[in-house]
Write a protein that holds these residues in place. Sequence first.
Motif, short mmCIF file in Angstrom:
data_model
loop_
_atom_site.label_atom_id
_atom_site.label_comp_id
_atom_site.label_asym_id
_atom_site.label_seq_id
_atom_site.Cartn_x
_atom_site.Cartn_y
_atom_site.Cartn_z
N PRO A 169 -9.63 12.11 -30.95
CA PRO A 169 -10.33 12.42 -29.64
C PRO A 169 -10.60 13.69 -29.65
CG PRO A 169 -7.66 12.75 -29.95
CD PRO A 169 -8.22 12.05 -31.29
N ARG A 170 -11.98 13.67 -28.89
CA ARG A 170 -12.00 14.79 -28.84
C ARG A 170 -11.74 15.35 -27.51
NH1 ARG A 170 -18.13 13.46 -29.62
NH2 ARG A 170 -18.11 15.34 -27.77
N ARG A 171 -12.09 16.66 -27.13
CA ARG A 171 -11.55 18.02 -26.33
C ARG A 171 -11.88 17.28 -24.78
NH1 ARG A 171 -11.80 24.50 -27.10
NH2 ARG A 171 -9.50 23.32 -28.15
N ASP A 172 -13.55 17.26 -25.27
CA ASP A 172 -14.27 16.49 -23.68
C ASP A 172 -13.95 14.97 -23.44
OD1 ASP A 172 -15.72 16.11 -25.80
OD2 ASP A 172 -17.58 15.97 -25.15
N GLN A 173 -13.20 14.32 -24.26
CA GLN A 173 -13.51 12.72 -23.81
C GLN A 173 -11.80 12.20 -23.74
OE1 GLN A 173 -15.03 10.90 -27.99
NE2 GLN A 173 -16.90 11.06 -26.65
N GLU A 174 -11.75 11.03 -22.75
CA GLU A 174 -10.99 10.43 -22.80
C GLU A 174 -11.06 8.71 -23.01
OE1 GLU A 174 -8.78 12.84 -18.78
OE2 GLU A 174 -9.73 10.94 -19.32
N ASP B 5 -10.85 5.22 -22.30
CA ASP B 5 -10.72 4.03 -20.62
C ASP B 5 -10.92 2.71 -21.19
OD1 ASP B 5 -10.64 4.03 -18.30
OD2 ASP B 5 -12.47 4.87 -17.61
N GLU B 6 -10.49 2.02 -20.15
CA GLU B 6 -9.79 0.69 -20.62
C GLU B 6 -10.74 -0.44 -19.39
OE1 GLU B 6 -8.10 2.28 -17.65
OE2 GLU B 6 -7.44 3.00 -19.87
N PHE B 7 -11.10 -1.79 -19.77
CA PHE B 7 -11.23 -2.34 -19.12
C PHE B 7 -10.77 -3.54 -19.19
CE2 PHE B 7 -13.80 -6.05 -16.96
CZ PHE B 7 -13.81 -5.60 -15.23
N PRO B 8 -10.08 -4.80 -18.41
CA PRO B 8 -9.61 -4.24 -16.78
C PRO B 8 -8.54 -2.99 -16.72
CG PRO B 8 -9.18 -6.57 -17.71
CD PRO B 8 -9.62 -5.65 -19.06
N PHE B 9 -8.76 -2.62 -15.60
CA PHE B 9 -7.94 -1.33 -16.14
C PHE B 9 -6.29 -1.67 -15.88
CE2 PHE B 9 -11.31 -1.93 -12.04
CZ PHE B 9 -11.69 -1.24 -12.44
N ALA B 10 -6.37 -0.34 -16.29
CA ALA B 10 -5.22 -0.58 -16.62
C ALA B 10 -4.05 -0.48 -15.49
CB ALA B 10 -4.31 1.43 -17.56
N SER B 11 -4.02 0.14 -14.74
CA SER B 11 -3.36 -0.29 -13.28
C SER B 11 -3.55 -1.32 -12.53
CB SER B 11 -3.55 0.91 -12.48
OG SER B 11 -4.77 0.49 -11.61
N THR B 12 -4.20 -2.32 -13.38
CA THR B 12 -4.08 -4.12 -12.79
C THR B 12 -3.29 -4.71 -13.70
OG1 THR B 12 -5.44 -4.58 -14.03
CG2 THR B 12 -6.03 -3.67 -12.27
N LYS B 13 -2.65 -5.58 -12.74
CA LYS B 13 -2.10 -6.83 -13.75
C LYS B 13 -2.83 -7.32 -15.57
CE LYS B 13 1.03 -10.97 -12.89
NZ LYS B 13 1.23 -12.35 -12.23
N GLU B 14 -3.72 -7.42 -15.36
CA GLU B 14 -4.39 -7.92 -16.26
C GLU B 14 -4.66 -6.24 -16.58
OE1 GLU B 14 -5.22 -8.47 -13.42
OE2 GLU B 14 -4.72 -10.77 -13.15
N ALA C 108 -14.96 5.49 -26.27
CA ALA C 108 -14.16 6.58 -25.63
C ALA C 108 -15.31 7.31 -24.46
CB ALA C 108 -14.83 7.86 -27.21
N VAL C 109 -15.39 7.64 -23.70
CA VAL C 109 -15.79 8.81 -22.33
C VAL C 109 -15.21 10.47 -22.06
CG1 VAL C 109 -16.20 6.19 -21.70
CG2 VAL C 109 -14.16 7.83 -21.04
N LYS C 110 -16.64 10.78 -21.31
CA LYS C 110 -16.72 12.50 -20.81
C LYS C 110 -15.46 12.33 -19.74
CE LYS C 110 -20.82 14.35 -22.51
NZ LYS C 110 -20.46 14.82 -23.25
N THR C 111 -14.52 13.13 -20.53
CA THR C 111 -13.13 13.42 -19.59
C THR C 111 -13.67 13.04 -18.19
OG1 THR C 111 -12.03 14.37 -21.07
CG2 THR C 111 -11.33 14.41 -18.95
N ALA C 112 -14.59 14.13 -17.77
CA ALA C 112 -15.56 13.98 -15.76
C ALA C 112 -15.95 12.46 -15.99
CB ALA C 112 -16.50 15.25 -16.51
N HIS C 113 -15.98 12.39 -16.29
CA HIS C 113 -16.65 11.10 -15.77
C HIS C 113 -15.20 10.30 -15.95
CE1 HIS C 113 -20.89 11.30 -18.51
NE2 HIS C 113 -20.81 12.29 -16.98
N ASN C 114 -14.53 9.81 -16.58
CA ASN C 114 -13.14 9.35 -16.32
C ASN C 114 -12.54 9.57 -15.52
OD1 ASN C 114 -11.35 6.88 -17.60
ND2 ASN C 114 -10.30 8.55 -18.68
N GLN C 115 -12.39 11.22 -15.26
CA GLN C 115 -11.85 11.23 -13.77
C GLN C 115 -12.36 11.16 -12.65
OE1 GLN C 115 -10.59 15.44 -15.17
NE2 GLN C 115 -9.17 14.71 -16.53
N VAL C 116 -14.22 11.17 -11.71
CA VAL C 116 -14.04 11.18 -11.06
C VAL C 116 -13.88 9.39 -11.14
CG1 VAL C 116 -17.01 10.26 -9.65
CG2 VAL C 116 -16.14 12.56 -11.18
N ALA C 117 -13.64 8.10 -11.79
CA ALA C 117 -14.01 6.67 -11.38
C ALA C 117 -12.35 6.89 -11.75
CB ALA C 117 -14.22 6.74 -12.60
#
Length: 83
Positions: A12-17, A19-28, A50-59
């Motif tokens: 991990p880098r400080r400016d990245q998170e 992210d996954e698909f399908p969304f972690a918040s879904t059953k799948e 690995a995506v930019k933190t700012a983009h991930n938070q907006v999404a």
Amino acid sequence: MKACLAHYPGWPRRDQECDEFPFASTKEGAGDGLLVNGKRLRFENASARAVKTAHNQVAGRDLWLFYARYRVVNSSKFWVSVK
């Protein structure tokens, strides 16, 4: 998170998170998995990047607004169009 550790050197880098698909918040999704007969089953069939933190938070905010606006609740069905 394991997928990002395995496939993105230096993460991990400080400016990245991760992210996954399908969304972690879904059953799948690639979240905590499904509880079946008291046993937690992990979902390993997901994509992660690995995506930019700012983009991930907006999404993430947009996804939760979608859930609220369209009253998506547990077991609601919906589809995602990818362009």
